[in-house]
Write a protein that holds these residues in place. Sequence first.
Motif, PDB file in Angstrom:
ATOM      1  N   LYS A  47      96.665 -41.578  14.282  1.00  0.00           N
ATOM      2  CA  LYS A  47      95.609 -41.266  13.327  1.00  0.00           C
ATOM      3  C   LYS A  47      94.639 -42.435  13.197  1.00  0.00           C
ATOM      4  O   LYS A  47      93.422 -42.262  13.184  1.00  0.00           O
ATOM      5  CB  LYS A  47      96.242 -40.938  11.974  1.00  0.00           C
ATOM      6  N   GLY A  48      95.194 -43.641  13.103  1.00  0.00           N
ATOM      7  CA  GLY A  48      94.348 -44.830  13.009  1.00  0.00           C
ATOM      8  C   GLY A  48      93.404 -44.922  14.203  1.00  0.00           C
ATOM      9  O   GLY A  48      92.214 -45.187  14.047  1.00  0.00           O
ATOM     10  N   HIS A  51      90.328 -42.755  14.329  1.00  0.00           N
ATOM     11  CA  HIS A  51      89.231 -43.150  13.438  1.00  0.00           C
ATOM     12  C   HIS A  51      88.708 -44.548  13.761  1.00  0.00           C
ATOM     13  O   HIS A  51      87.979 -45.134  12.958  1.00  0.00           O
ATOM     14  CB  HIS A  51      89.689 -43.098  11.978  1.00  0.00           C
ATOM     15  N   ASP A  52      89.098 -45.078  14.891  1.00  0.00           N
ATOM     16  CA  ASP A  52      88.781 -46.468  15.209  1.00  0.00           C
ATOM     17  C   ASP A  52      87.540 -46.533  16.098  1.00  0.00           C
ATOM     18  O   ASP A  52      87.542 -45.979  17.205  1.00  0.00           O
ATOM     19  CB  ASP A  52      89.997 -47.082  15.924  1.00  0.00           C
ATOM     20  N   PRO A  53      86.464 -47.168  15.627  1.00  0.00           N
ATOM     21  CA  PRO A  53      85.231 -47.168  16.420  1.00  0.00           C
ATOM     22  C   PRO A  53      85.296 -48.060  17.658  1.00  0.00           C
ATOM     23  O   PRO A  53      84.323 -48.128  18.409  1.00  0.00           O
ATOM     24  CB  PRO A  53      84.187 -47.698  15.421  1.00  0.00           C
ATOM     25  N   ARG A  54      86.423 -48.715  17.872  1.00  0.00           N
ATOM     26  CA  ARG A  54      86.574 -49.505  19.095  1.00  0.00           C
ATOM     27  C   ARG A  54      87.199 -48.673  20.214  1.00  0.00           C
ATOM     28  O   ARG A  54      87.525 -49.191  21.269  1.00  0.00           O
ATOM     29  CB  ARG A  54      87.446 -50.734  18.810  1.00  0.00           C
ATOM     30  N   ILE A  55      87.371 -47.373  19.947  1.00  0.00           N
ATOM     31  CA  ILE A  55      87.959 -46.469  20.933  1.00  0.00           C
ATOM     32  C   ILE A  55      86.869 -45.527  21.427  1.00  0.00           C
ATOM     33  O   ILE A  55      86.096 -44.996  20.635  1.00  0.00           O
ATOM     34  CB  ILE A  55      89.090 -45.641  20.287  1.00  0.00           C
ATOM     35  N   LEU A 306      87.332 -50.377  23.749  1.00  0.00           N
ATOM     36  CA  LEU A 306      86.109 -51.154  23.975  1.00  0.00           C
ATOM     37  C   LEU A 306      86.323 -52.642  23.705  1.00  0.00           C
ATOM     38  O   LEU A 306      85.447 -53.457  23.951  1.00  0.00           O
ATOM     39  CB  LEU A 306      84.992 -50.656  23.063  1.00  0.00           C
ATOM     40  N   GLY A 357      89.081 -37.301  13.154  1.00  0.00           N
ATOM     41  CA  GLY A 357      87.927 -38.160  13.434  1.00  0.00           C
ATOM     42  C   GLY A 357      86.771 -37.357  14.017  1.00  0.00           C
ATOM     43  O   GLY A 357      86.724 -36.132  13.895  1.00  0.00           O
ATOM     44  N   ILE A 358      85.853 -38.046  14.667  1.00  0.00           N
ATOM     45  CA  ILE A 358      84.610 -37.380  15.050  1.00  0.00           C
ATOM     46  C   ILE A 358      84.789 -36.312  16.126  1.00  0.00           C
ATOM     47  O   ILE A 358      83.967 -35.416  16.237  1.00  0.00           O
ATOM     48  CB  ILE A 358      83.531 -38.381  15.528  1.00  0.00           C
TER      49      ILE A 358
ATOM     50  N   GLN B 369      77.525 -49.567  13.154  1.00  0.00           N
ATOM     51  CA  GLN B 369      77.379 -48.346  13.937  1.00  0.00           C
ATOM     52  C   GLN B 369      76.124 -47.615  13.487  1.00  0.00           C
ATOM     53  O   GLN B 369      75.798 -47.588  12.301  1.00  0.00           O
ATOM     54  CB  GLN B 369      78.581 -47.417  13.730  1.00  0.00           C
ATOM     55  N   ARG B 397      83.447 -40.127   8.853  1.00  0.00           N
ATOM     56  CA  ARG B 397      84.728 -40.037   9.559  1.00  0.00           C
ATOM     57  C   ARG B 397      85.240 -41.391  10.030  1.00  0.00           C
ATOM     58  O   ARG B 397      86.367 -41.502  10.489  1.00  0.00           O
ATOM     59  CB  ARG B 397      84.621 -39.078  10.727  1.00  0.00           C
ATOM     60  N   TRP B 398      84.411 -42.402   9.947  1.00  0.00           N
ATOM     61  CA  TRP B 398      84.883 -43.734  10.355  1.00  0.00           C
ATOM     62  C   TRP B 398      85.454 -44.519   9.186  1.00  0.00           C
ATOM     63  O   TRP B 398      85.961 -45.627   9.353  1.00  0.00           O
ATOM     64  CB  TRP B 398      83.720 -44.539  10.954  1.00  0.00           C
ATOM     65  N   ASP B 400      88.001 -44.427   7.180  1.00  0.00           N
ATOM     66  CA  ASP B 400      89.414 -44.828   7.138  1.00  0.00           C
ATOM     67  C   ASP B 400      89.614 -46.172   7.845  1.00  0.00           C
ATOM     68  O   ASP B 400      90.391 -47.011   7.396  1.00  0.00           O
ATOM     69  CB  ASP B 400      90.289 -43.800   7.861  1.00  0.00           C
ATOM     70  N   PHE B 401      88.934 -46.316   8.953  1.00  0.00           N
ATOM     71  CA  PHE B 401      89.074 -47.566   9.713  1.00  0.00           C
ATOM     72  C   PHE B 401      88.612 -48.755   8.876  1.00  0.00           C
ATOM     73  O   PHE B 401      89.302 -49.771   8.773  1.00  0.00           O
ATOM     74  CB  PHE B 401      88.271 -47.480  11.014  1.00  0.00           C
ATOM     75  N   TYR B 402      87.452 -48.604   8.266  1.00  0.00           N
ATOM     76  CA  TYR B 402      86.931 -49.741   7.506  1.00  0.00           C
ATOM     77  C   TYR B 402      87.751 -49.994   6.244  1.00  0.00           C
ATOM     78  O   TYR B 402      87.888 -51.133   5.808  1.00  0.00           O
ATOM     79  CB  TYR B 402      85.438 -49.531   7.217  1.00  0.00           C
ATOM     80  N   GLN B 404      90.920 -49.729   6.151  1.00  0.00           N
ATOM     81  CA  GLN B 404      92.022 -50.574   6.638  1.00  0.00           C
ATOM     82  C   GLN B 404      91.576 -52.013   6.849  1.00  0.00           C
ATOM     83  O   GLN B 404      92.323 -52.949   6.593  1.00  0.00           O
ATOM     84  CB  GLN B 404      92.571 -50.027   7.943  1.00  0.00           C
ATOM     85  N   PRO B 417      83.144 -55.185  19.535  1.00  0.00           N
ATOM     86  CA  PRO B 417      82.135 -54.144  19.732  1.00  0.00           C
ATOM     87  C   PRO B 417      82.663 -52.808  19.204  1.00  0.00           C
ATOM     88  O   PRO B 417      83.871 -52.643  19.044  1.00  0.00           O
ATOM     89  CB  PRO B 417      81.981 -54.079  21.248  1.00  0.00           C
ATOM     90  N   THR B 418      81.767 -51.889  18.919  1.00  0.00           N
ATOM     91  CA  THR B 418      82.155 -50.545  18.499  1.00  0.00           C
ATOM     92  C   THR B 418      81.299 -49.548  19.265  1.00  0.00           C
ATOM     93  O   THR B 418      80.305 -49.935  19.872  1.00  0.00           O
ATOM     94  CB  THR B 418      81.867 -50.325  17.001  1.00  0.00           C
ATOM     95  N   VAL B 419      81.660 -48.284  19.183  1.00  0.00           N
ATOM     96  CA  VAL B 419      80.773 -47.260  19.717  1.00  0.00           C
ATOM     97  C   VAL B 419      79.487 -47.299  18.892  1.00  0.00           C
ATOM     98  O   VAL B 419      79.491 -47.699  17.719  1.00  0.00           O
ATOM     99  CB  VAL B 419      81.391 -45.844  19.632  1.00  0.00           C
TER     100      VAL B 419
END
Lengths: 416, 464
Positions: A47-48, A51-55, A306, A357-358, B369, B397-398, B400-402, B404, B417-419
């Motif tokens: 789940k993490g 939602h992780d923008p580094r993926i 990433l 997630g997205i 982002q 939707r992002w 949850d990550f932040y 954490q 880096p991020t998408v």
Amino acid sequence: MTQGILRQILDYSSRANPYPLYQELRATPVFHDGDGPYVISTYHEIKGLLHDPRISSDSRNLTATAGDPLNQAEEGGSDVLPPSFLKLDPPDHDRLRRMTNRPFGPPHSPRRVEQMRGELGGIVTGLIDTIAAKGDPARIDLVEEFSYPFPVTVICRLLGVPPEDEARFHVWADTLAASLDPDPDADPAERAKKTEGARMELGMYLAGLIEERRKNPTGDMLSELATGQGPDGTMSTMEVLSTAALLLIAGHETTVNLITNGMLTLLRNPEHLERLRSEPNLAVPMVEELLRFEPPVQLLPQRSTLADIEVAGVTIPKGSSLWLILASGNRDPKRFEDPDRFDPDRPDVQHLGLGSGIHSCFGAPLARLEAALALSELARRLENPRLLEDPPPYRQNAVLRGPRHLPVAVDGIRAA
Amino acid sequence: MNSDGALERLKREGRIVVVGASLAGLRAAEKMREKGFAGELTMIGDEPHEPYDRPPLSKQVLLGMATADGTALPRRRDIDAKWRLGVPAAGLDMAASRVRMADGDEVEYDRLLIATGVRARPWPNPEEAALDGVFVLRTRGDAAALERALAAGPGRVLVIGAGFTGSEIASACRERGLAVTVAERADAPLVGALGGVVGAVAADMHRENGVDLRTGIMVTALEGDSSGRVRAAHLSDGTTLEAEVVVVSLGAQRNTEWLAGSGLGAGPRGIACDAGCRAFDIMGIVTDDIYVAGDVARSPHALFGYQFLSLEHWGNAVAQAETAAHNMLSTSAERRPHLWVPAFWSSQFGVNIKSVGVPSMGTEIMITQGSRAERRFVGVYGYQGRVIGAVTFDQCRWLDFYEQQIEQTAPFPPPYPTVDRRPEGERPLPADFPDPSVPTHGPTITLSGHSPADRRMTFTPAHN
Ligand SMILES: Cc1cc2nc3c(=O)[nH]c(=O)nc-3n(C[C@H](O)[C@H](O)[C@H](O)COP(=O)(O)OP(=O)(O)OC[C@H]3O[C@@H](n4cnc5c(N)ncnc54)[C@H](O)[C@@H]3O)c2cc1C
Ligand code: HEM
């Protein structure tokens, strides 16, 4: 950990019941073997990462794909079409998904799916009527005669494929689906040729239909995608094509398997089948529990990192391939009490069966509706259904996992 | 009698009183029953309604898509309570464990939960505030009246204050096709909550949607006509603006006046409580039988240097109520802290805004982002080299990550880096919050130092 656990998971012999292997895998939440992918099997970690923008979902970010045994088996790998949004990152993903959502869901089209309810019910009734009229009550293959044709018909209606062309559409869809499920005895070159042929014909057909709808829009998804003028502009013909192909592929095999897995699970738990017969509204929570218990998409094999990231104490280097084993997360005892029990009354069933997630399933409202209608009608109309083979024969595919046939016997079929 | 026995007796036949019958009060009551409380439960609320939900009041209700009286909160379970609605609690006798009602009645308790929330800060001039056409928005009645006024198609609406609520009201007006002016003392909308960088985006959104946004300006007076209807507002730049409807959206005031003189640590900044939701008395000593939850509470948070936080957040009210209920019915070993990471949402001008953590503690912001120009982005706030908050515009939707990242006190600026990283997100910018000593309109998170006492401010009872 046994060396070849991934091989074992992919091996056909574990198809009927991969869950003990997943349990073994969860002892190592981040599993990595040689140059293979990093395999994530526990709920919170999956789940993490979703939602992780580094993926990234864009395979162009992978530095090493060699060790990925699923790569050849992937759908939609046609070079002609641009990648669909399933395989894109933001902002392209978001833009295309928004444009596709405009004619499909809220806020712009809040009623599209609900308005299909009556039509979907009609298709279900028609399919069961055909079984009643022509089938052999001593042996009905629910896959062949029900789960398989249903979702393709639905996608045709959603896109706006004219009824007289639906039969051709089914043939192409079958051929493409077969390519996901290689028959080990067939000649691979022959199969590749057939698949490519079907893909070409489908592409040409859709392209023609898109042109037609551009000139004379008829209110269906394809017309709206081709002519829609939202804040993001209009899609190019190529974009409409790859989106239509995505909807067909992503919404087909998955839904087939959800319905088939659903009937299989209910036949194995007859008390729940009986409950569903008397209370059709139970179909809604039942479908949720099914998406947890027997998810049609077992794992997501196309993510990459990433950056160097740390997951459960393990550093995964930038450019690595990730497999997120959704079906394993769904059975993680740290998240779900008594996870190996099918229990439609679970209070808090936030499963990973539709992703998160997205990229979480775009077609989710439609898929849920299809499955609920199909299961409640089958439960109501089949008299005393019995499983003839347990486990039933499965398809090859380990990602989109489900039975190839589901033979049942019935005492009769109730009138619609 | 050992304490276990006392607890068992409390659960079996004790008397619990909840003052404030809204979101926090209801969710706490439900939790108490869920935990097996079988004694007598009294819900005291000054509003004549059973608990209802407020967020829709500035959104669906003002658009006419829902009615104000259709916002009752869904019940999670039957709470079998004695409801005392329509009469406020007027005093507290801590020594005798009694709540005094405005009608003279007294209600005794073994445990008390205070969840009296906040009210809209009224227009400071009472005569002007009383003019027809001048509104605030906090209650169901406020929303119904404002909706009626908007439905009548006024020539112009003036919204005073561009915090979240004011911005949502302006958005609803534009969606209804009404001309609307927003007057804000600060340089942009939402600056108190989100800082100047994000405030500038909010300002653009107002203007693109046809709001006549005037910043750096104050409304100095409201003017009525001979029949007592508002007709114009005078602004600090010397101009006059004609408006038929004026909505005063200047933030909130804590409902603590009824506790004046009780000895409880209650004041204009709220009621101080410990992480376990137990109220402090004015000497800074924690009480054993009085608990606080929701918008009226001020509680220390481990993630933010144990500063006292007051949060006007729906999710906080629910989480804190549940913690308070749990602790009210637990032995000291079983109590747990309220460690909720602040989270807030708002929808305005078609954009879904969400935040986590405490953006207003941030000194810097990085757009990790997306893009501000596209109104779709993630902004991450940094404080002393760590991530302290985040905001998303149509990118929730992002979150949850932040969240954490905040919990893990991850480093700022984010080194990875991020998408969807754009050139504007390559390095942090000053977050540009106004000087905290200058009040802005509804920051929704107020930091108030390390002391449970509320001495820095003088206590002023309500004027009316
Ligand atoms: C228009 C509007 C929009 C909002 N939108 C959002 C949003 O989008 N997102 C979000 O996170 N939050 C939002 N909020 C905030 C959210 O509604 C509050 O955080 C929440 O209502 C807090 O609940 P509470 O029970 O602590 O306090 P309240 O809801 O304020 O309830 C306190 C209750 O106590 C009563 N009371 C006060 N004094 C006494 C007394 N002496 N005796 C008896 N009863 C008394 C009050 O009348 C009231 O009924 C919004 C609020 C408003 C007004
Ligand atoms: C029961 C049936 C279904 C299941 C189990 C299912 C499952 C999933 C999952 C797990 C994903 C996430 C993929 C990822 O994160 O990489 C996904 C994405 C997607 N699904 Fe479904 N799906 C189902 C039915 C449908 C249907 C009926 C449609 C079309 C109408 C559909 C369209 C899509 C699309 C377009 C995506 C890509 C979303 C994106 O990348 O943003 N699915 N689905």
